[in-house]
Design a protein around this motif. Structure first.
Motif, short mmCIF file in Angstrom:
data_model
loop_
_atom_site.label_atom_id
_atom_site.label_comp_id
_atom_site.label_asym_id
_atom_site.label_seq_id
_atom_site.Cartn_x
_atom_site.Cartn_y
_atom_site.Cartn_z
N UNK A 143 0.83 -1.21 0.00
CA UNK A 143 0.00 0.00 0.00
C UNK A 143 0.86 1.26 0.00
N UNK A 144 1.88 1.29 0.86
CA UNK A 144 2.74 2.46 0.95
C UNK A 144 3.51 2.67 -0.34
N UNK A 145 4.07 1.60 -0.91
CA UNK A 145 4.80 1.71 -2.18
C UNK A 145 3.89 2.23 -3.28
N UNK A 146 2.66 1.72 -3.34
CA UNK A 146 1.71 2.17 -4.36
C UNK A 146 1.35 3.64 -4.18
N UNK A 147 1.23 4.08 -2.93
CA UNK A 147 0.93 5.50 -2.67
C UNK A 147 2.12 6.39 -3.02
N UNK A 148 3.33 5.95 -2.70
CA UNK A 148 4.52 6.73 -3.06
C UNK A 148 4.58 6.89 -4.58
N UNK A 149 4.25 5.82 -5.30
CA UNK A 149 4.25 5.87 -6.77
C UNK A 149 3.01 6.57 -7.34
N UNK A 150 2.16 7.08 -6.44
CA UNK A 150 0.94 7.79 -6.84
C UNK A 150 0.07 6.93 -7.77
N UNK A 151 -0.03 5.64 -7.41
CA UNK A 151 -0.84 4.66 -8.13
C UNK A 151 -0.35 4.39 -9.55
N UNK A 152 0.88 4.74 -9.83
CA UNK A 152 1.48 4.49 -11.14
C UNK A 152 1.86 3.00 -11.23
N UNK A 153 1.64 2.29 -12.27
CA UNK A 153 1.09 2.68 -13.57
C UNK A 153 -0.43 2.52 -13.66
N UNK A 154 -1.07 2.12 -12.55
CA UNK A 154 -2.51 1.84 -12.58
C UNK A 154 -3.35 3.10 -12.82
N UNK A 155 -2.77 4.28 -12.54
CA UNK A 155 -3.50 5.53 -12.78
C UNK A 155 -3.80 5.72 -14.25
N UNK A 156 -2.98 5.14 -15.13
CA UNK A 156 -3.19 5.30 -16.57
C UNK A 156 -4.44 4.55 -17.05
N UNK A 157 -4.89 3.55 -16.28
CA UNK A 157 -6.12 2.83 -16.65
C UNK A 157 -7.23 3.06 -15.62
N UNK A 158 -7.02 4.05 -14.76
CA UNK A 158 -8.02 4.45 -13.75
C UNK A 158 -8.40 3.29 -12.83
N UNK A 159 -7.43 2.43 -12.49
CA UNK A 159 -7.67 1.34 -11.55
C UNK A 159 -7.12 1.74 -10.19
N UNK A 160 -7.97 1.75 -9.14
CA UNK A 160 -7.55 2.27 -7.82
C UNK A 160 -6.73 1.26 -7.00
N UNK A 161 -5.64 0.75 -7.56
CA UNK A 161 -4.80 -0.25 -6.89
C UNK A 161 -4.36 0.21 -5.51
N UNK A 162 -3.84 1.45 -5.44
CA UNK A 162 -3.32 1.94 -4.16
C UNK A 162 -4.42 2.05 -3.12
N UNK A 163 -5.60 2.50 -3.52
CA UNK A 163 -6.70 2.64 -2.56
C UNK A 163 -7.21 1.28 -2.07
N UNK A 164 -7.23 0.31 -2.96
CA UNK A 164 -7.64 -1.04 -2.56
C UNK A 164 -6.69 -1.56 -1.48
N UNK A 165 -5.39 -1.38 -1.70
CA UNK A 165 -4.42 -1.89 -0.73
C UNK A 165 -4.39 -1.06 0.55
N UNK A 166 -4.72 0.23 0.46
CA UNK A 166 -4.82 1.03 1.69
C UNK A 166 -5.95 0.48 2.55
N UNK A 167 -7.10 0.20 1.95
CA UNK A 167 -8.23 -0.32 2.72
C UNK A 167 -7.93 -1.72 3.26
N UNK A 168 -7.27 -2.55 2.44
CA UNK A 168 -6.85 -3.87 2.94
C UNK A 168 -5.91 -3.72 4.12
N UNK A 169 -4.97 -2.77 4.01
CA UNK A 169 -4.01 -2.54 5.10
C UNK A 169 -4.73 -2.13 6.38
N UNK A 170 -5.71 -1.24 6.26
CA UNK A 170 -6.46 -0.79 7.45
C UNK A 170 -7.20 -1.96 8.08
N UNK A 171 -7.90 -2.73 7.27
CA UNK A 171 -8.70 -3.85 7.78
C UNK A 171 -7.80 -4.90 8.44
N UNK A 172 -6.72 -5.29 7.74
CA UNK A 172 -5.83 -6.32 8.28
C UNK A 172 -5.06 -5.80 9.49
#
Length: 194
Positions: A143-172
């Protein structure tokens, strides 16, 4: 000082270097992929963070394999982990990529479990890392690595990878914290009775 402790110290020394690349504005260039962009500073910061995170498993493995477990290492290793994760989360809040309440929840869990371990240690008991705790660490790192990368390269396809992992991180993170306290409630009960 043995090799495992040197690796742990190196992780601690990487924390301010990470923060420099995250928070000091360098114009080292950027890359573009579709709609997504990423700066060279963010790439370097991600590499530093992942390198530091990988050393967490490496120092423990070396310490156990070569029988180099020391009291200094037992103290420094969790401290290095907390410093790395806390510094990254606080930096991401400053960069406005993470809500402050999420950072507070994750950091609070880390300190609560550390406190539980200290109480157990005072009673002569050791609380080992659980499978859920290890999963928590892996998900937080992703989650942290994805946020540092600002969701790159998933931002180019509008897939919220970083947000999904942030929520997983909070729950776990919350789940593993509850798990530690439930499984080790005897430590708290025993310390109250003394």
């Amino acid at each position: 000082m043995n090799l495992a402790n040197k690796i742990t110290l190196a992780r601690i020394f990487l924390v301010p270097v990470l923060m420099i690349f995250l928070l000091v504005k360098y114009d080292l260039g950027q890359f573009r992929l579709g709609e997504g962009t990423i700066t060279v500073s963010e790439i370097i910061a991600t590499l530093i963070f992942i390198t530091a995170a990988v050393t967490d498993g490496l120092d423990g493995y070396i310490a156990r394999k070569k029988k180099l477990v020391t009291n200094l290492g037992k103290f420094l290793d969790p401290l290095a982990d907390k410093l790395l994760i806390s510094a990254a989360l606080i930096s991401l809040v400053e960069m406005q990529r993470l809500d402050a309440w999420i950072a507070i929840v994750i950091i609070s869990r880390e300190f609560a479990v550390t406190g539980l371990r200290l109480v157990a240690a005072a009673e002569g008991q050791v609380i080992a890392a659980s499978a859920m705790g290890k999963l928590k660490t892996i998900v937080q790192i992703i989650a942290i690595a994805a946020l540092i990368l600002n969701n790159f390269p998933f931002s180019s396809i509008a897939f919220p990878f970083s947000q999904i992992f942030v929520w997983l991180a909070v729950i776990i993170t919350i789940g593993s914290g509850v798990d530690y306290f439930v499984k080790n409630r005897r430590v708290i009960r025993f310390s109250k009775s003394r």
